[in-house]
Design a protein around this motif. Structure first.
Motif, PDB file in Angstrom:
ATOM      1  N   ALA A 168       0.869  -1.120   0.015  1.00 28.83           N
ATOM      2  CA  ALA A 168       0.271   0.063  -0.040  1.00 28.83           C
ATOM      3  C   ALA A 168       0.852   1.433  -0.216  1.00 28.83           C
ATOM      4  CB  ALA A 168      -0.902   0.188   1.038  1.00 28.83           C
TER       5      ALA A 168
ATOM      6  N   ARG B 194       1.664  -3.200   4.407  1.00 25.63           N
ATOM      7  CA  ARG B 194       2.851  -2.377   4.331  1.00 25.63           C
ATOM      8  C   ARG B 194       3.953  -2.954   5.079  1.00 25.63           C
ATOM      9  NH1 ARG B 194       2.259   4.176   4.719  1.00 25.63           N
ATOM     10  NH2 ARG B 194       4.100   4.018   3.544  1.00 25.63           N
ATOM     11  N   ARG B 195       5.174  -2.675   4.882  1.00 29.90           N
ATOM     12  CA  ARG B 195       6.293  -3.283   5.669  1.00 29.90           C
ATOM     13  C   ARG B 195       6.296  -2.962   7.195  1.00 29.90           C
ATOM     14  NH1 ARG B 195      10.922  -2.285   1.588  1.00 29.90           N
ATOM     15  NH2 ARG B 195       9.851  -0.346   1.656  1.00 29.90           N
TER      16      ARG B 195
ATOM     17  N   ASP C  64       2.594   4.427  -3.033  1.00 34.19           N
ATOM     18  CA  ASP C  64       2.118   5.393  -3.750  1.00 34.19           C
ATOM     19  C   ASP C  64       0.916   5.258  -4.743  1.00 34.19           C
ATOM     20  OD1 ASP C  64       2.752   8.179  -4.847  1.00 34.19           O
ATOM     21  OD2 ASP C  64       3.425   7.257  -6.690  1.00 34.19           O
ATOM     22  N   ILE C  65       1.082   4.306  -5.682  1.00 33.18           N
ATOM     23  CA  ILE C  65       0.183   4.148  -6.591  1.00 33.18           C
ATOM     24  C   ILE C  65      -1.173   3.736  -5.861  1.00 33.18           C
ATOM     25  CG2 ILE C  65       0.743   1.669  -7.324  1.00 33.18           C
ATOM     26  CD1 ILE C  65      -0.576   4.557  -9.666  1.00 33.18           C
TER      27      ILE C  65
ATOM     28  N   GLN D 163       5.084 -13.094  -5.352  1.00 31.12           N
ATOM     29  CA  GLN D 163       3.802 -12.665  -4.502  1.00 31.12           C
ATOM     30  C   GLN D 163       2.570 -13.050  -5.314  1.00 31.12           C
ATOM     31  OE1 GLN D 163       4.615  -8.596  -3.778  1.00 31.12           O
ATOM     32  NE2 GLN D 163       5.772  -8.946  -2.035  1.00 31.12           N
TER      33      GLN D 163
ATOM     34  N   ALA E 204       1.045  -4.285  -5.502  1.00 33.30           N
ATOM     35  CA  ALA E 204       1.414  -3.058  -5.739  1.00 33.30           C
ATOM     36  C   ALA E 204       3.049  -2.733  -5.311  1.00 33.30           C
ATOM     37  CB  ALA E 204       0.533  -1.777  -5.593  1.00 33.30           C
ATOM     38  N   THR E 205       3.509  -3.900  -5.220  1.00 29.07           N
ATOM     39  CA  THR E 205       4.936  -3.959  -4.507  1.00 29.07           C
ATOM     40  C   THR E 205       5.839  -3.558  -5.787  1.00 29.07           C
ATOM     41  OG1 THR E 205       5.052  -6.161  -4.997  1.00 29.07           O
ATOM     42  CG2 THR E 205       4.352  -5.393  -2.986  1.00 29.07           C
TER      43      THR E 205
ATOM     44  N   HIS F 231       6.829  -9.144  -7.823  1.00 27.72           N
ATOM     45  CA  HIS F 231       5.304  -9.542  -8.441  1.00 27.72           C
ATOM     46  C   HIS F 231       5.269 -11.033  -8.568  1.00 27.72           C
ATOM     47  CE1 HIS F 231       4.537  -5.213 -10.354  1.00 27.72           C
ATOM     48  NE2 HIS F 231       4.462  -5.127  -8.871  1.00 27.72           N
TER      49      HIS F 231
ATOM     50  N   TYR G  88      10.252  -6.938  -8.789  1.00 24.59           N
ATOM     51  CA  TYR G  88      10.799  -7.917  -8.644  1.00 24.59           C
ATOM     52  C   TYR G  88      10.350  -8.799  -7.707  1.00 24.59           C
ATOM     53  CZ  TYR G  88      12.346  -6.229  -4.029  1.00 24.59           C
ATOM     54  OH  TYR G  88      12.139  -5.929  -2.555  1.00 24.59           O
TER      55      TYR G  88
ATOM     56  N   GLU H 249       0.151  -5.049 -10.527  1.00 27.07           N
ATOM     57  CA  GLU H 249       0.671  -3.686 -11.279  1.00 27.07           C
ATOM     58  C   GLU H 249       1.540  -4.028 -12.336  1.00 27.07           C
ATOM     59  OE1 GLU H 249       0.260  -0.747 -11.889  1.00 27.07           O
ATOM     60  OE2 GLU H 249      -1.192  -0.204 -10.381  1.00 27.07           O
ATOM     61  N   LYS H 250       1.520  -3.032 -13.102  1.00 25.52           N
ATOM     62  CA  LYS H 250       2.348  -3.112 -14.396  1.00 25.52           C
ATOM     63  C   LYS H 250       3.750  -2.507 -14.131  1.00 25.52           C
ATOM     64  CE  LYS H 250       0.128   0.893 -16.454  1.00 25.52           C
ATOM     65  NZ  LYS H 250      -0.120   1.465 -14.914  1.00 25.52           N
TER      66      LYS H 250
HETATM   67  N1  LIG Z   1       3.449   5.080  -8.731  1.00 23.92           N
HETATM   68  C1  LIG Z   1       2.975   5.103 -10.036  1.00 23.92           C
HETATM   69  O1  LIG Z   1       2.494   5.971 -10.525  1.00 23.92           O
HETATM   70  C2  LIG Z   1       2.951   3.801 -10.715  1.00 23.92           C
HETATM   71  C3  LIG Z   1       2.112   3.890 -11.978  1.00 23.92           C
HETATM   72  C4  LIG Z   1       2.034   2.750 -12.886  1.00 23.92           C
HETATM   73  C5  LIG Z   1       2.484   1.453 -12.157  1.00 23.92           C
HETATM   74  N2  LIG Z   1       3.313   1.387 -10.732  1.00 23.92           N
HETATM   75  C6  LIG Z   1       3.563   0.068 -10.466  1.00 23.92           C
HETATM   76  O2  LIG Z   1       3.060  -0.043  -8.960  1.00 23.92           O
HETATM   77  C7  LIG Z   1       4.068  -0.704  -8.227  1.00 23.92           C
HETATM   78  C8  LIG Z   1       4.420   0.152  -6.993  1.00 23.92           C
HETATM   79  O3  LIG Z   1       4.603   1.263  -7.372  1.00 23.92           O
HETATM   80  P1  LIG Z   1       4.521   2.568  -6.174  1.00 23.92           P
HETATM   81  O4  LIG Z   1       5.124   3.766  -6.961  1.00 23.92           O
HETATM   82  O5  LIG Z   1       3.324   2.505  -5.719  1.00 23.92           O
HETATM   83  O6  LIG Z   1       5.792   2.145  -4.998  1.00 23.92           O
HETATM   84  P2  LIG Z   1       6.101   2.583  -3.607  1.00 23.92           P
HETATM   85  O7  LIG Z   1       5.237   3.949  -3.164  1.00 23.92           O
HETATM   86  O8  LIG Z   1       7.361   2.391  -3.384  1.00 23.92           O
HETATM   87  O9  LIG Z   1       5.182   1.421  -2.998  1.00 23.92           O
HETATM   88  C9  LIG Z   1       5.565   0.018  -2.769  1.00 23.92           C
HETATM   89  C10 LIG Z   1       4.761  -0.524  -1.623  1.00 23.92           C
HETATM   90  O10 LIG Z   1       5.190  -1.937  -1.557  1.00 23.92           O
HETATM   91  C11 LIG Z   1       5.725  -2.179  -0.532  1.00 23.92           C
HETATM   92  N3  LIG Z   1       6.915  -3.097  -0.462  1.00 23.92           N
HETATM   93  C12 LIG Z   1       8.218  -2.950  -0.878  1.00 23.92           C
HETATM   94  N4  LIG Z   1       9.034  -4.022  -1.007  1.00 23.92           N
HETATM   95  C13 LIG Z   1       8.280  -4.855  -0.749  1.00 23.92           C
HETATM   96  C14 LIG Z   1       8.405  -6.521  -0.458  1.00 23.92           C
HETATM   97  N5  LIG Z   1       9.663  -6.938  -0.896  1.00 23.92           N
HETATM   98  N6  LIG Z   1       7.365  -7.143   0.022  1.00 23.92           N
HETATM   99  C15 LIG Z   1       6.084  -6.661   0.348  1.00 23.92           C
HETATM  100  N7  LIG Z   1       5.731  -5.292   0.018  1.00 23.92           N
HETATM  101  C16 LIG Z   1       6.952  -4.426  -0.348  1.00 23.92           C
HETATM  102  C17 LIG Z   1       6.135  -0.822   0.229  1.00 23.92           C
HETATM  103  O11 LIG Z   1       5.979  -1.047   1.786  1.00 23.92           O
HETATM  104  P3  LIG Z   1       6.167   0.410   2.470  1.00 23.92           P
HETATM  105  O12 LIG Z   1       5.030   1.040   2.297  1.00 23.92           O
HETATM  106  O13 LIG Z   1       6.181  -0.181   3.836  1.00 23.92           O
HETATM  107  O14 LIG Z   1       7.499   1.178   2.113  1.00 23.92           O
HETATM  108  C18 LIG Z   1       5.133   0.027  -0.332  1.00 23.92           C
HETATM  109  O15 LIG Z   1       3.955  -0.002   0.194  1.00 23.92           O
HETATM  110  C19 LIG Z   1       5.294  -0.899  -9.129  1.00 23.92           C
HETATM  111  O16 LIG Z   1       5.263  -2.222  -9.541  1.00 23.92           O
HETATM  112  C20 LIG Z   1       5.148   0.248 -10.201  1.00 23.92           C
HETATM  113  O17 LIG Z   1       5.702  -0.156 -11.275  1.00 23.92           O
HETATM  114  C21 LIG Z   1       3.266   2.771 -10.282  1.00 23.92           C
END
Ligand SMILES: NC(=O)c1ccc[n+]([C@@H]2O[C@H](COP(=O)([O-])OP(=O)(O)OC[C@H]3O[C@@H](n4cnc5c(N)ncnc54)[C@H](OP(=O)(O)O)[C@@H]3O)[C@@H](O)[C@H]2O)c1
Length: 171
Positions: free
Chosen positions: A10, A35-36, A12-13, A81, A72-73, A78, A76, A95-96
């Motif tokens: 949980a 979340r972690r 950013d996205i 999980q 939505a992690t 996906h 690597y 997520e993509k």
């Molecule tokens: N942001 C965008 O606009 C966007 C757009 C399209 C696609 N995406 C895709 O969405 C995914 C997430 O992107 P994001 O931008 O939302 O990233 P982010 O803000 O870094 O969020 C990642 C989430 O995953 C958790 N996490 C990290 N490593 C983990 C692990 N090994 N096991 C379990 N949980 C873990 C994090 O925990 P914590 O909260 O505790 O740090 C955080 O809640 C990616 O695959 C990205 O390609 C994002």
């Protein structure tokens, strides 16, 4: 039927887009988020009215009151999980980009097929009404044989991080 969702990652996205969409959908309920850190998970759960917060993927997947997970992690994680989610009988929206390699994608598809759960990649633009209309026009031959297409898309791009590669040169 109401689909009870759990969010794995949980971040950013999930905050910007998907959690709210789940909450607003008529046939869905945001049941749990992961979340972690438990503090971070609880804060996210409070913000979106989810009943449960977890700090590990395993505990969320062990929850029998979750039907489907939104993953939505970082990319690597996906494949592993998704496969774990399938093995616990949960449907998956991931997520993509889908995964790190074609082999990982195939393993995800196979695991979900074997367990009889749905697997979908979050290509939300496929559900954009304009894109669906364009597809319909092409498929039904309404605009004849298409030999070239040009598209322009505009959307709100909230203040990017300084130097973000996608907006470099445009601001
Ligand atoms: N942001 C965008 O606009 C966007 C757009 C399209 C696609 N995406 C895709 O969405 C995914 C997430 O992107 P994001 O931008 O939302 O990233 P982010 O803000 O870094 O969020 C990642 C989430 O995953 C958790 N996490 C990290 N490593 C983990 C692990 N090994 N096991 C379990 N949980 C873990 C994090 O925990 P914590 O909260 O505790 O740090 C955080 O809640 C990616 O695959 C990205 O390609 C994002």
């Amino acid at each position: 039927m109401t689909v009870r969702w759990g969010i794995i990652g949980a971040g950013d996205i999930a905050r910007k887009q998907t959690a709210r969409a789940i909450c607003e959908a008529r046939n869905a309920e945001l049941t749990a988020v992961m979340r972690r850190t438990i503090g971070g998970a609880r804060a996210f759960a409070r913000q979106f009215g989810a009943a449960k917060a977890y700090d590990s993927v395993e505990t969320l997947l062990a929850d029998p009151e979750i039907d489907a997970v939104y993953i939505a992690t970082p990319v690597y994680a996906h494949a592993e999980q998704t496969i774990s989610a399938a093995q616990t009988g949960k449907h998956v929206l991931v997520e993509k980009p889908m995964a790190m390699s074609t082999a990982e994608c195939r393993a995800m598809i196979e695991a979900c097929q074997q367990q009889g759960v749905q697997l979908m990649v979050c290509y939300h633009q496929r559900f954009n009404a304009r894109h669906q209309k364009a597809r319909e026009l092409v498929e039904q031959g309404t605009i004849g044989q298409v030999t070239m297409a040009q598209a322009r898309q505009c959307f709100l791009y909230p203040s990017p991080c300084p130097g973000g590669r996608r907006v470099r040169g445009y601001r």
